[in-house]
Design a protein around this motif. Structure first.
Motif, PDB file in Angstrom:
ATOM      1  N   UNK A  97       0.828  -1.206   0.000  1.00 21.16           N
ATOM      2  CA  UNK A  97       0.000   0.000   0.000  1.00 21.16           C
ATOM      3  C   UNK A  97       0.862   1.256   0.000  1.00 21.16           C
ATOM      4  N   UNK A  98       1.956   1.248   0.794  1.00 20.05           N
ATOM      5  CA  UNK A  98       2.855   2.401   0.828  1.00 20.05           C
ATOM      6  C   UNK A  98       3.479   2.666  -0.540  1.00 20.05           C
ATOM      7  N   UNK A  99       3.731   1.596  -1.279  1.00 19.84           N
ATOM      8  CA  UNK A  99       4.310   1.761  -2.617  1.00 19.84           C
ATOM      9  C   UNK A  99       3.277   2.297  -3.606  1.00 19.84           C
ATOM     10  N   UNK A 100       2.100   1.706  -3.596  1.00 15.59           N
ATOM     11  CA  UNK A 100       1.095   2.057  -4.606  1.00 15.59           C
ATOM     12  C   UNK A 100       0.357   3.356  -4.301  1.00 15.59           C
ATOM     13  N   UNK A 101       0.193   3.664  -3.012  1.00  7.89           N
ATOM     14  CA  UNK A 101      -0.468   4.910  -2.605  1.00  7.89           C
ATOM     15  C   UNK A 101       0.464   5.631  -1.636  1.00  7.89           C
ATOM     16  N   UNK A 112       3.854  -2.723  -6.731  1.00  9.89           N
ATOM     17  CA  UNK A 112       4.057  -3.648  -5.615  1.00  9.89           C
ATOM     18  C   UNK A 112       2.855  -4.567  -5.475  1.00  9.89           C
ATOM     19  N   UNK A 113       3.117  -5.767  -4.969  1.00  6.40           N
ATOM     20  CA  UNK A 113       2.073  -6.774  -4.755  1.00  6.40           C
ATOM     21  C   UNK A 113       2.309  -7.422  -3.398  1.00  6.40           C
ATOM     22  N   UNK A 114       1.242  -7.562  -2.608  1.00  4.76           N
ATOM     23  CA  UNK A 114       1.317  -8.334  -1.368  1.00  4.76           C
ATOM     24  C   UNK A 114       0.848  -9.751  -1.678  1.00  4.76           C
ATOM     25  N   UNK A 115       1.737 -10.728  -1.575  1.00  5.16           N
ATOM     26  CA  UNK A 115       1.409 -12.093  -1.974  1.00  5.16           C
ATOM     27  C   UNK A 115       0.462 -12.796  -1.013  1.00  5.16           C
ATOM     28  N   UNK A 116       0.139 -12.146   0.096  1.00  2.00           N
ATOM     29  CA  UNK A 116      -0.822 -12.725   1.042  1.00  2.00           C
ATOM     30  C   UNK A 116      -2.241 -12.235   0.782  1.00  2.00           C
ATOM     31  N   UNK A 117      -2.451 -11.424  -0.253  1.00  5.03           N
ATOM     32  CA  UNK A 117      -3.769 -10.816  -0.480  1.00  5.03           C
ATOM     33  C   UNK A 117      -4.784 -11.751  -1.113  1.00  5.03           C
TER      34      UNK A 117
END
Length: 231
Positions: A97-101, A112-117
């Protein structure tokens, strides 16, 4: 007549949170509760400050090097993949989230992608292959040479985080790890090029250390990217 919302007639609100009700305790008891809350808060603040000083003392050069490598990866189109379990999964989500927003207006958005999403992917891989592979399988599908893998593990020994980082490194990705305790199996492996350890045994403080490390890295990454734009 007061209704407690339960058949027993007990007022659980007053039983569980007596400090919310005026005159529910003698003044001496309230003063004691306030003093304890203040003391506990000051102790936690002191612990966090001490940890931050330790991390800066141990890892300043390491953080600059890692952030420079991350900025270089982002500058040529790299994507950051963050992952972890439990509370570390929420840290990974915060990272993406910090990367994308970006929280700072002047910062650019970064992929960025969080692989736990993706619960479908997580449960599918866990059911069909095994939970140890929930991150490595996603790295296989999504990761490319030049991307960034960022793994969080408070114990330093989460098998799926180590496997995810090891797979990422095999694929030529930049691998960064945040661990706790003594670094665990992760620190003793070669799965990450940069491994930062919050050397405590209390998980909440470890996670605060990880938050400090991540936000410091992100700040340095954007400073590097700004320097590249000026150059």
């Amino acid at each position: 007549m007061h209704s407690s919302g339960n058949e027993s007639g007990r007022d659980f609100g007053r039983e569980l949170y007596p400090f919310l009700y005026e005159s529910s305790q003698p003044d001496e008891a309230l003063d004691h509760a306030r003093a304890e809350a203040r003391s506990s808060t000051m102790q936690k603040c002191g612990d966090v400050l001490a940890l931050r000083r330790q991390l800066v003392a141990e890892y300043t050069d390491h953080m600059v090097a890692a952030a420079t490598a991350m900025a270089d990866a982002f500058a040529v189109g790299g994507t950051l993949f963050a992952f972890g379990n439990g509370g570390s999964a929420t840290d990974a989500q915060d990272t993406a989230a910090d990367c994308m927003a970006p929280p700072v207006e002047s910062w650019r958005a970064l992929p960025a992608v969080a692989l736990c999403n993706d619960v479908g992917v997580i449960t599918g891989v866990a059911n069909d292959v095994g939970f140890d592979h929930v991150f490595s399988r996603q790295i296989i599908a999504l990761g490319r040479a030049g991307d960034i893998a960022l793994g969080f593990t408070t114990s330093g020994s989460s098998p799926n985080v180590i496997a995810g980082l090891a797979e990422a490194r095999r694929r030529g990705m930049l691998c960064i790890a945040l661990a706790g305790y003594d670094g665990g199996a992760l620190a003793r492996s070669n799965a990450a090029e940069y491994c930062f350890v919050a050397r405590l045994e209390y998980v909440p403080r470890i996670q605060e250390g990880h938050a400090t490390l991540w936000h410091t890295l992100l700040d340095l990454v954007h400073a590097c990217l700004d320097d590249e734009m000026i150059a």
